[in-house]
Design a protein around this motif. Structure first.
Motif, PDB file in Angstrom:
ATOM      1  N   ALA A  92      -6.839 -19.341  -0.108  1.00 46.49           N
ATOM      2  CA  ALA A  92      -5.620 -20.142  -0.054  1.00 46.49           C
ATOM      3  C   ALA A  92      -5.804 -21.426  -0.848  1.00 46.49           C
ATOM      4  O   ALA A  92      -6.898 -21.744  -1.338  1.00 46.49           O
ATOM      5  N   PHE A  93      -4.682 -22.159  -0.973  1.00 50.55           N
ATOM      6  CA  PHE A  93      -4.688 -23.501  -1.549  1.00 50.55           C
ATOM      7  C   PHE A  93      -4.352 -24.483  -0.436  1.00 50.55           C
ATOM      8  O   PHE A  93      -3.415 -24.270   0.335  1.00 50.55           O
ATOM      9  N   ALA A  94      -5.114 -25.577  -0.361  1.00 50.74           N
ATOM     10  CA  ALA A  94      -4.925 -26.585   0.673  1.00 50.74           C
ATOM     11  C   ALA A  94      -4.343 -27.843   0.055  1.00 50.74           C
ATOM     12  O   ALA A  94      -4.763 -28.281  -1.024  1.00 50.74           O
ATOM     13  N   LEU A  95      -3.367 -28.439   0.764  1.00 49.42           N
ATOM     14  CA  LEU A  95      -2.736 -29.686   0.336  1.00 49.42           C
ATOM     15  C   LEU A  95      -2.916 -30.705   1.457  1.00 49.42           C
ATOM     16  O   LEU A  95      -2.367 -30.545   2.561  1.00 49.42           O
ATOM     17  N   GLN A  96      -3.706 -31.742   1.205  1.00 55.25           N
ATOM     18  CA  GLN A  96      -4.044 -32.731   2.223  1.00 55.25           C
ATOM     19  C   GLN A  96      -2.836 -33.606   2.560  1.00 55.25           C
ATOM     20  O   GLN A  96      -1.967 -33.871   1.717  1.00 55.25           O
ATOM     21  N   ALA A  97      -2.829 -34.067   3.824  1.00 56.57           N
ATOM     22  CA  ALA A  97      -1.715 -34.896   4.296  1.00 56.57           C
ATOM     23  C   ALA A  97      -1.649 -36.222   3.536  1.00 56.57           C
ATOM     24  O   ALA A  97      -0.561 -36.700   3.185  1.00 56.57           O
ATOM     25  N   ARG A  98      -2.790 -36.829   3.273  1.00 54.96           N
ATOM     26  CA  ARG A  98      -2.794 -38.126   2.591  1.00 54.96           C
ATOM     27  C   ARG A  98      -2.245 -37.999   1.163  1.00 54.96           C
ATOM     28  O   ARG A  98      -1.578 -38.914   0.672  1.00 54.96           O
ATOM     29  N   ASP A  99      -2.527 -36.858   0.496  1.00 53.10           N
ATOM     30  CA  ASP A  99      -1.986 -36.647  -0.848  1.00 53.10           C
ATOM     31  C   ASP A  99      -0.478 -36.447  -0.799  1.00 53.10           C
ATOM     32  O   ASP A  99       0.252 -36.955  -1.671  1.00 53.10           O
ATOM     33  N   MET A 100      -0.013 -35.715   0.205  1.00 53.77           N
ATOM     34  CA  MET A 100       1.436 -35.526   0.355  1.00 53.77           C
ATOM     35  C   MET A 100       2.118 -36.865   0.589  1.00 53.77           C
ATOM     36  O   MET A 100       3.150 -37.175  -0.030  1.00 53.77           O
ATOM     37  N   LYS A 101       1.549 -37.684   1.501  1.00 53.59           N
ATOM     38  CA  LYS A 101       2.148 -38.977   1.832  1.00 53.59           C
ATOM     39  C   LYS A 101       2.171 -39.891   0.629  1.00 53.59           C
ATOM     40  O   LYS A 101       3.184 -40.570   0.345  1.00 53.59           O
ATOM     41  N   ARG A 102       1.071 -39.960  -0.086  1.00 49.82           N
ATOM     42  CA  ARG A 102       0.984 -40.865  -1.238  1.00 49.82           C
ATOM     43  C   ARG A 102       2.005 -40.508  -2.314  1.00 49.82           C
ATOM     44  O   ARG A 102       2.733 -41.376  -2.824  1.00 49.82           O
TER      45      ARG A 102
END
Length: 564
Positions: free
Chosen positions: A513-523
């Motif tokens: 899978a591909f993971a998308l971190q919460a901090r990257d989404m928020k930023r």
């Protein structure tokens, strides 16, 4: 002609034009076979040596007509294909690197052709495709076999050997170019090893065919020498259709079963005559027998060759020794490189696994947990072969990394409607932030009550999502995603802790899978929101300024009216 027939004919004509189009995809596929066609052509020329066959009963020679026609047709077809490929390559940019031409797109086609005609490639290609063996078999041998058949054999031998030189020379720049350009020949270590093995096999075929022909020529030399000392022996021709007289005395003068070196020394060709392979008309038994002899002596560097005092026989033996040594060194070198490339990463993984196992706290873990660690390492190795994908992407230029991740992840991210509503900029920014992850089967990714810190976009595998409140179980497969709680979290402008999961997620199979971190989404979400707010504020200020200017203009006009 009916309308359907005309339509079918138009389709056929368009298909032919697309195939013959030098700039089309079919021509690009032909160029991939260009190098292979030269190798096949090299394997066809030695077949002409097998056309001569010995009739041991009547002590004469004859031609294998069926094999001769087959060799002529195959060689002509391969040479025509080679000419078509040259014409195709001259009208594209594929020949230009060999000619050291830059900026050689379609407008410089004639420049490529002119440079090709003045380069050394042109005479080499002309000499390589000349139908000399075909001319010898179809024209020269029929006119010389009545009285000078042995001379015709010499012409065939000289033509095949001399023309083999330009046919070998033309393959070197092609292979060198393919190795230096991006592709399978330059990237895969096993291809170089396989190509050198192919050359080794081809060399065995060439040496075996030459040994067969030279054995017949050596026996014919003995016949000719014996006829010169025997009255009544017609020595002008040994062709079976024109063979006259009784030649049984040649069994005593040129003994094969009980060789006598004082009468005539056949040297390394004695085995070919004693095995009676020179009288066999079936091609495949004859081919494999001679091929085995060639491979055997190349691999042993000719150590078992017992030569006579004949000069050309010793030259042939020296050639086998040197050529076998050179090919063996190249083959062993490339095989070693291939084995090293296969075992180096495997050794790194073994050492990393051993380091973990030797870590003292690791030994205190339960056996089940230690087994999961080993399974995860093996699964990671199976998919990545020890390559750190993230590290490799970081070494690439930033724009190229963005393009790669966008190509891989954009379709998955577009399934989140909130992302699509913010436009392409947010999608591009999020694509750059994703990272590949791997999970083994029956792994618990998140439990009920845990903080959700990333979204997962499944590329391959299955997940099981179970809710504690409704006892509902959902299975996620390729293309699905989980962790959507973060979408509502990033939309909230107030700073809040990460959302709590009300579900439990575990893998049913091995998952990629591909993971998308919460901090990257928020930023990135805040950056897009701030940009939108800045644009709105700028537009409002421009509108306000325009209204003030308009109001000032109206006041001036009113004042002027009152003054009047």
């Amino acid at each position: 002609m009916s309308e359907n027939s005309e339509r079918c004919l138009d389709k056929v004509i368009k298909g032919i034009k697309s195939i013959l189009n030098p700039l089309g995809s079919y021509c690009e596929q032909w160029n991939r076979l260009f190098l292979l066609s030269t190798v096949i052509a090299l394997s066809l020329d030695p077949v002409f040596f097998y056309i001569i066959v010995v009739n041991e009963d009547n002590k004469c020679l004859f031609l294998d007509t069926k094999l001769g026609i087959t060799a002529i047709v195959l060689r002509s077809v391969i040479d025509c294909f080679y000419i078509i490929c040259i014409a195709c390559r001259l009208q594209t940019d594929l020949f230009a690197p060999l000619l050291h031409i830059r900026d050689n797109r379609g407008r410089n086609c004639w420049k490529i052709v002119r440079r090709y005609l003045l380069s050394w490639f042109f005479p080499i290609d002309i000499l390589a495709v000349l139908p000399l063996p075909q001319v010898v078999i179809l024209l020269i041998i029929p006119t010389m076999k009545r009285l000078r058949f042995l001379d015709a054999m010499g012409v065939l031998k000289s033509v095949v050997i001399l023309q083999y030189i330009p046919r070998v020379l033309r393959i070197y720049p092609l292979f060198k170019r393919h190795k230096s350009s991006p592709g399978i020949l330059s990237e895969a270590a096993w291809v170089n090893a396989a190509f050198n093995l192919l050359l080794y096999i081809l060399a065995g075929h060439v040496v075996g065919a030459a040994w067969y022909f030279f054995a017949i020529e050596r026996e014919a030399t003995c016949w000719l020498k014996a006829c010169g000392n025997q009255t009544g022996c017609v020595s002008e021709s040994f062709y079976c259709d024109f063979n006259r007289g009784n030649h049984t005395f040649l069994n005593d003068v040129c003994p094969i079963s009980s060789p006598n070196t004082e009468l005539f020394d056949f040297g390394i060709y004695l085995y070919a005559l004693q095995s009676r392979i020179v009288k066999v008309t079936d091609f495949w038994p004859k081919f494999f027998h001679c091929f085995r002899w060639g491979i055997q002596n190349l691999s042993s560097f000719g150590q078992n060759l017992q030569t006579s005092a004949y000069v050309w026989e010793n030259c042939f033996a020296v050639f086998i020794i040197i050529f076998g040594l050179v090919l063996f060194l190249f083959l062993i070198g490339n095989v070693q490189i291939y084995l090293q490339s296969k075992t180096m990463k495997l050794e790194e993984m073994r050492l990393a696994t051993r380091e973990i196992k030797q870590w003292k706290p690791f030994k205190k873990l339960p056996r089940k947990l230690r087994r999961k660690v080993n399974e995860h390492q093996q699964y990671t190795w199976h998919h990545t072969r020890g390559v750190n994908v993230e590290k490799q992407l970081q070494n690439l230029p930033k724009e190229l990394t963005k393009d790669i991740k966008r190509e891989l992840c954009l379709t998955l991210l577009k399934k989140v409607k909130s992302f699509c509503s913010k436009g392409e900029k947010l999608l591009d920014a999020l694509c750059f932030c994703v990272r590949p992850v791997l999970f083994i089967e029956h792994s618990h990714l998140i439990e009920t009550g845990d903080r959700v810190n990333e979204m997962l976009f499944i590329v391959e595998g299955k997940l099981q999502v179970s809710s504690s409140s409704s006892n509902e179980i959902v299975h996620l497969k390729d293309g699905d995603f989980c962790g959507e709680e973060l979408v509502e979290w990033v939309q909230d402008s107030n700073s809040q802790p990460l959302p709590v999961s009300s579900r439990s997620i575990q893998t049913l199979t091995k998952v990629e899978a591909f993971a998308l971190q919460a901090r990257d989404m928020k930023r990135n979400w805040d950056a897009i929101r701030n940009q939108a707010a800045a644009r709105l504020s700028s537009a409002w200020r421009r509108s306000k300024r325009a209204r003030e200017v308009s109001r000032t203009t109206i006041d001036i006009h009113v004042s002027m009216v009152h003054v009047k």
